[in-house]
Design a protein around this motif. Sequence first.
Motif, PDB file in Angstrom:
ATOM      1  N   GLU A  77       0.881  -1.168   0.000  1.00  0.00           N
ATOM      2  CA  GLU A  77       0.000   0.000   0.000  1.00  0.00           C
ATOM      3  C   GLU A  77       0.918   1.216   0.000  1.00  0.00           C
ATOM      4  N   VAL A  78       0.351   2.388   0.114  1.00  0.00           N
ATOM      5  CA  VAL A  78       1.151   3.604   0.135  1.00  0.00           C
ATOM      6  C   VAL A  78       0.557   4.567   1.164  1.00  0.00           C
ATOM      7  N   ARG A 108      11.464   2.440  -1.546  1.00  0.00           N
ATOM      8  CA  ARG A 108      11.338   3.034  -0.205  1.00  0.00           C
ATOM      9  C   ARG A 108      10.605   4.363  -0.220  1.00  0.00           C
ATOM     10  N   LEU A 109      10.767   5.131  -1.283  1.00  0.00           N
ATOM     11  CA  LEU A 109      10.116   6.434  -1.417  1.00  0.00           C
ATOM     12  C   LEU A 109       9.672   6.622  -2.858  1.00  0.00           C
ATOM     13  N   CYS A 110       8.511   7.229  -3.043  1.00  0.00           N
ATOM     14  CA  CYS A 110       8.022   7.602  -4.379  1.00  0.00           C
ATOM     15  C   CYS A 110       7.784   9.107  -4.355  1.00  0.00           C
ATOM     16  N   VAL A 111       8.417   9.809  -5.272  1.00  0.00           N
ATOM     17  CA  VAL A 111       8.194  11.250  -5.377  1.00  0.00           C
ATOM     18  C   VAL A 111       7.062  11.458  -6.385  1.00  0.00           C
ATOM     19  N   VAL A 112       6.077  12.265  -5.964  1.00  0.00           N
ATOM     20  CA  VAL A 112       4.845  12.435  -6.742  1.00  0.00           C
ATOM     21  C   VAL A 112       4.487  13.911  -6.865  1.00  0.00           C
ATOM     22  N   LEU A 130       0.663  20.297  -6.167  1.00  0.00           N
ATOM     23  CA  LEU A 130       1.183  19.609  -4.983  1.00  0.00           C
ATOM     24  C   LEU A 130       2.402  18.791  -5.386  1.00  0.00           C
ATOM     25  N   GLN A 131       3.341  18.645  -4.477  1.00  0.00           N
ATOM     26  CA  GLN A 131       4.471  17.743  -4.668  1.00  0.00           C
ATOM     27  C   GLN A 131       4.802  17.126  -3.327  1.00  0.00           C
ATOM     28  N   GLY A 132       5.091  15.829  -3.360  1.00  0.00           N
ATOM     29  CA  GLY A 132       5.362  15.169  -2.094  1.00  0.00           C
ATOM     30  C   GLY A 132       6.035  13.824  -2.244  1.00  0.00           C
ATOM     31  N   THR A 133       6.065  13.126  -1.119  1.00  0.00           N
ATOM     32  CA  THR A 133       6.717  11.833  -1.013  1.00  0.00           C
ATOM     33  C   THR A 133       5.742  10.814  -0.436  1.00  0.00           C
ATOM     34  N   MET A 134       5.610   9.692  -1.125  1.00  0.00           N
ATOM     35  CA  MET A 134       4.801   8.579  -0.661  1.00  0.00           C
ATOM     36  C   MET A 134       5.728   7.456  -0.216  1.00  0.00           C
ATOM     37  N   VAL A 135       5.311   6.743   0.816  1.00  0.00           N
ATOM     38  CA  VAL A 135       6.105   5.643   1.348  1.00  0.00           C
ATOM     39  C   VAL A 135       5.372   4.335   1.129  1.00  0.00           C
TER      40      VAL A 135
END
Length: 139
Positions: A77-78, A108-112, A130-135
């Motif tokens: 999942e994320v 380990r990290l997805c930049v979105v 928006l910009q962020g990081t999903m784990v």
Amino acid sequence: MQPIDVKRIHSSFAAQSMMATFGAELLEVSEGHVRIKAPILPVALQQQGFGHAGLTFSLGDSAAGYAALTMLPLDFEVVTAEIKINLLAPAKGDHLIATGEVIKPGKRLCVVRSEVRAVKQGTETLIAVLQGTMVPVPA
């Protein structure tokens, strides 16, 4: 890379009570890309009658997160680690459309990132980015 399980994305999205409260629906799901649409309902307005920034943020965050999920193995999942929003214009119109995409996938990290547009009488206005990081986390 394994094929996308579109049904998994739709099932996960359907389990989000906040998206249901907002009347949101998935419009598109493809590898690294998701589009979500939601009406600007009376329950999601701010004091001046525009769509609340919380609605804009929630749609943008979900679009970005589901875009990341399209690129993860089925046993993951994320969750959002962090995400930044720039509000560019008021959310005026009939509905919002959030488009999320993956900038860089990872184990380990997805930049979105995502963009949210307000649609009024067929005209789209970019209202937020928006910009962020999903784990990725085990399902």
